[in-house]
Enzyme design. Structure first.
Site, mmCIF file in Angstrom:
data_model
loop_
_atom_site.group_PDB
_atom_site.id
_atom_site.type_symbol
_atom_site.label_atom_id
_atom_site.label_comp_id
_atom_site.label_asym_id
_atom_site.label_seq_id
_atom_site.Cartn_x
_atom_site.Cartn_y
_atom_site.Cartn_z
ATOM 1 C CD GLU A 1 -3.049 -1.083 0.536
ATOM 2 O OE1 GLU A 1 -3.316 0.009 -0.009
ATOM 3 O OE2 GLU A 1 -3.765 -2.090 0.415
ATOM 4 C CB CYS B 1 -1.963 7.168 1.059
ATOM 5 S SG CYS B 1 -3.387 6.437 1.861
HETATM 6 P P1 NAD Z 1 8.115 5.337 4.727
HETATM 7 O O1 NAD Z 1 8.208 4.578 3.471
HETATM 8 O O2 NAD Z 1 9.197 6.278 5.060
HETATM 9 O O3 NAD Z 1 7.997 4.317 5.967
HETATM 10 C C1 NAD Z 1 6.953 3.369 6.055
HETATM 11 C C2 NAD Z 1 7.388 2.200 6.939
HETATM 12 O O4 NAD Z 1 8.378 1.440 6.247
HETATM 13 C C3 NAD Z 1 8.029 2.609 8.277
HETATM 14 O O5 NAD Z 1 7.561 1.736 9.286
HETATM 15 C C4 NAD Z 1 9.507 2.395 8.020
HETATM 16 O O6 NAD Z 1 10.252 2.150 9.184
HETATM 17 C C5 NAD Z 1 9.459 1.168 7.127
HETATM 18 N N1 NAD Z 1 10.662 0.918 6.313
HETATM 19 C C6 NAD Z 1 11.387 1.816 5.632
HETATM 20 N N2 NAD Z 1 12.395 1.191 4.986
HETATM 21 C C7 NAD Z 1 12.284 -0.130 5.268
HETATM 22 C C8 NAD Z 1 13.015 -1.290 4.882
HETATM 23 N N3 NAD Z 1 14.073 -1.228 4.098
HETATM 24 N N4 NAD Z 1 12.609 -2.500 5.347
HETATM 25 C C9 NAD Z 1 11.516 -2.594 6.134
HETATM 26 N N5 NAD Z 1 10.800 -1.523 6.554
HETATM 27 C C10 NAD Z 1 11.174 -0.306 6.109
HETATM 28 O O7 NAD Z 1 6.695 6.107 4.700
HETATM 29 P P2 NAD Z 1 6.121 7.198 5.706
HETATM 30 O O8 NAD Z 1 6.844 8.482 5.534
HETATM 31 O O9 NAD Z 1 5.997 6.637 7.076
HETATM 32 O O10 NAD Z 1 4.615 7.355 5.161
HETATM 33 C C11 NAD Z 1 4.249 8.132 4.066
HETATM 34 C C12 NAD Z 1 4.093 7.315 2.818
HETATM 35 O O11 NAD Z 1 3.184 6.231 3.031
HETATM 36 C C13 NAD Z 1 3.481 8.099 1.673
HETATM 37 O O12 NAD Z 1 4.139 7.757 0.483
HETATM 38 C C14 NAD Z 1 2.031 7.635 1.634
HETATM 39 O O13 NAD Z 1 1.385 7.815 0.408
HETATM 40 C C15 NAD Z 1 2.185 6.208 1.999
HETATM 41 N N6 NAD Z 1 0.956 5.639 2.514
HETATM 42 C C16 NAD Z 1 0.250 4.812 1.688
HETATM 43 C C17 NAD Z 1 -0.951 4.284 2.118
HETATM 44 C C18 NAD Z 1 -1.766 3.385 1.229
HETATM 45 O O14 NAD Z 1 -2.662 2.735 1.739
HETATM 46 N N7 NAD Z 1 -1.506 3.322 -0.064
HETATM 47 C C19 NAD Z 1 -1.446 4.598 3.386
HETATM 48 C C20 NAD Z 1 -0.691 5.431 4.202
HETATM 49 C C21 NAD Z 1 0.509 5.957 3.745
#
Ligand code: NAD
Length: 510
Positions: free
Chosen positions: A267, A301
């Site tokens: 997602e 998102c």
């Molecule tokens: P992010 O990608 O920085 O982090 C998301 C999660 O991934 C965190 O828990 C982080 O620790 C983890 N993570 C990062 N690198 C990783 C790796 N290499 N291995 C495992 N885990 C890892 O995102 P963010 O800044 O927290 O959130 C914003 C983003 O999330 C935006 O792009 C938004 O559109 C998206 N989002 C999408 C949805 C959806 O349903 N499509 C919903 C909410 C947010």
């Protein structure tokens, strides 16, 4: 929030000034010596610390969760549903406090913090009903006196990786379904919002303990994405990874889990647009665009990032929208008069500034906002920029309240512009023309996972399958038949006639 109120809130949700970051059942542990500071984005001050989990803590958790799965799958699904029902009741009792904590830690305004907890309650209710409907069809066999059917069985441990912007709802979307499906869950929340995760686990722990649920059905692990997150995605004992976050993160996780032929629900980021036709109800379009772009400070998102407006109403529409933007009350998200709270942190503020500079360099014109608000905390002004859809900055998602606006002449041209981005999450058209609306949601129209008519892009109900196409990752969560992703499908053929018949009429006799 005043210190006295914060102490009361922390006490009600089982939080301390210094917390352990890992929990299996009722126990909290973490022994890395690596402490995470939790910031209040409104004031920029540290409100608590969390000791992050170590690789050893992770191993202990997975082993316990594996053992718990073997017991949990024996519990009949409707009984598992009854426990999720009680979780929904516990969330109802804690709604005000948990909603306030979401606002405090993440920065969304209180009505949205409460709305997020309501979403958790709604999915619990939904999952209770689903627990009696994990059904597969009976199929007609081509062989005489045979019957075929499909069954759905529990899958195993579900690894959950979540983003900061919906710090509690995404956990509930996944776990409420995973638990009724007979799975266990290990949750790695965002390092930006660990307190809400600890609070959720405390609520679940209490309900699960009361019901004698095996320890390890619900686990939370606060740790670095690069340490704990990577361990989880590489772990062959975890058959499903449900990851919510940026496209960059999803591409990495997708490749790793794909490499071990595990399953993912991805997602990821959106780049959501609303087409506003000359045949639109302007008042409705205005309200939806305003909430979509300014709500949650543009950190959903599904936030509206682009408005594609018919040229004949372009100036009139923007004049009204800009007037609304000038009246946005920006400040403490816990104050009931506030409409827009802070961004999550200073990095997000820097991303906002960089995006505005890039937009101007790429031919954009700032129509309003465009600045950081001069006060402590991570505050910015909601911004509207006139720019072409093909500009590089418009093609990427900036997680901030920046709205790009552009004109169109024909609806086909609007749909083409709409789809001409790498992401495919949420979309909307405002039009009272039936043929325009139908075209937009047809195969010729929006290429997104969510396509709406006469409502905005932002916000979704739990009853529908939620997710998007292209760089949004293709995953679906929450309603409709999303539960199937948390189970393994089995096709059964039963011979009740005694004689052996081979499929496709194959003869094999000596
Ligand atoms: P992010 O990608 O920085 O982090 C998301 C999660 O991934 C965190 O828990 C982080 O620790 C983890 N993570 C990062 N690198 C990783 C790796 N290499 N291995 C495992 N885990 C890892 O995102 P963010 O800044 O927290 O959130 C914003 C983003 O999330 C935006 O792009 C938004 O559109 C998206 N989002 C999408 C949805 C959806 O349903 N499509 C919903 C909410 C947010």
């Amino acid at each position: 929030m005043k210190p006295k109120e914060m102490n009361k809130l922390f006490k009600s949700l089982g939080l301390k000034k210094v917390n352990k970051g890992a929990s299996v059942g009722g126990q909290w542990f973490a022994n890395s010596g690596d402490f995470l500071e939790v910031n209040d984005p409104t004031t920029g001050t540290v409100i608590a610390k969390v000791e992050q989990a170590s690789a050893k803590d992770y191993q202990k958790m997975v082993a316990t969760s594996q053992k718990a799965f073997v017991e949990w799958r024996n519990v009949p699904a409707p009984e598992r549903g009854e426990i999720v029902r009680q979780l929904g009741e516990a969330l109802r009792a804690k709604k005000d406090d948990l909603g306030a904590l979401v606002s405090l830690e993440m920065g969304k305004i209180l009505t949205e913090g409460l709305g997020e907890v309501q979403e958790m309650i709604d999915i619990c209710d939904y999952a209770v009903g689903q627990s009696r409907m994990l059904s597969g069809p009976t199929l007609q066999s081509e062989r005489p006196k045979h019957r075929m059917m499909e069954q759905w069985h529990p899958l195993g441990i579900v690894g959950l990786i979540t983003a900061f912007n919906f710090p509690v709802a995404v956990w509930a979307w996944n776990t409420a379904l995973a638990w009724v499906c007979g799975d266990t869950a290990i949750w790695k929340p965002s390092s930006k919002t660990p307190l809400t995760a600890i609070a959720c686990q405390n609520i679940a722990n209490e309900v699960f303990k009361r019901n004698g649920v095996p320890e390890g059905v619900s686990c939370v692990i606060v740790g670095r994405g690069s340490v704990i997150g990577e361990k989880l995605v590489n772990d062959g004992r975890v058959p499903l990874i449900s990851a919510t976050g940026s496209t960059k993160m999803g591409k990495r996780i997708g490749a790793i889990v794909g490499g071990r032929l595990g399953r993912t629900i991805l997602e990821l980021g959106g780049n959501n647009a609303m087409i506003i036709s000359e045949k639109a109800d302007i008042k409705g379009a205005l309200a939806s665009a305003f909430f979509g772009a300014v709500g949650t400070a543009g950190q959903r998102c599904t936030s509206t990032r682009r408005l594609i407006i018919h040229h004949s109403i372009y100036n009139k529409f923007l004049k009204k929208l800009i007037a609304n933007y000038k009246n946005v009350n920006i400040g403490d998200p816990l104050n009931k008069r506030t409409l827009m709270g802070p961004l999550i942190d200073d990095t997000a503020v820097a991303d906002f500034k960089n995006a505005i500079n890039a937009a101007v360099e790429q031919g954009g014109k700032v129509l309003c906002g465009g600045e950081v608000k001069r006060r402590k905390g991570s505050f910015v002004l909601p911004t509207i920029i006139e720019i072409e859809n093909k500009a590089a900055i418009v093609q990427s998602e900036t997680f901030a309240p920046i709205l790009y606006v552009m004109k169109y002449k024909t609806v086909d041209q609007a749909i083409k512009m709409h789809n001409d981005v790498p992401q495919g999450l949420s979309s909307a058209i405002y039009s009272d023309s039936m043929s325009e609306g139908e075209k937009f949601i047809s195969y010729l129209g929006s290429d997104c996972g969510i396509a709406n008519i006469n409502i905005g892009t932002s916000g979704a109900e739990i009853g529908g399958a939620f997710g998007g196409e292209k760089e949004t990752g293709g995953g679906r969560e929450s309603g409709s038949d999303s539960w199937k992703a948390y189970m393994r499908r089995q096709t059964n053929t039963i011979n009740w006639g005694g004689e052996v018949h081979l499929a496709q009429g194959v003869e094999f006799k000596s």
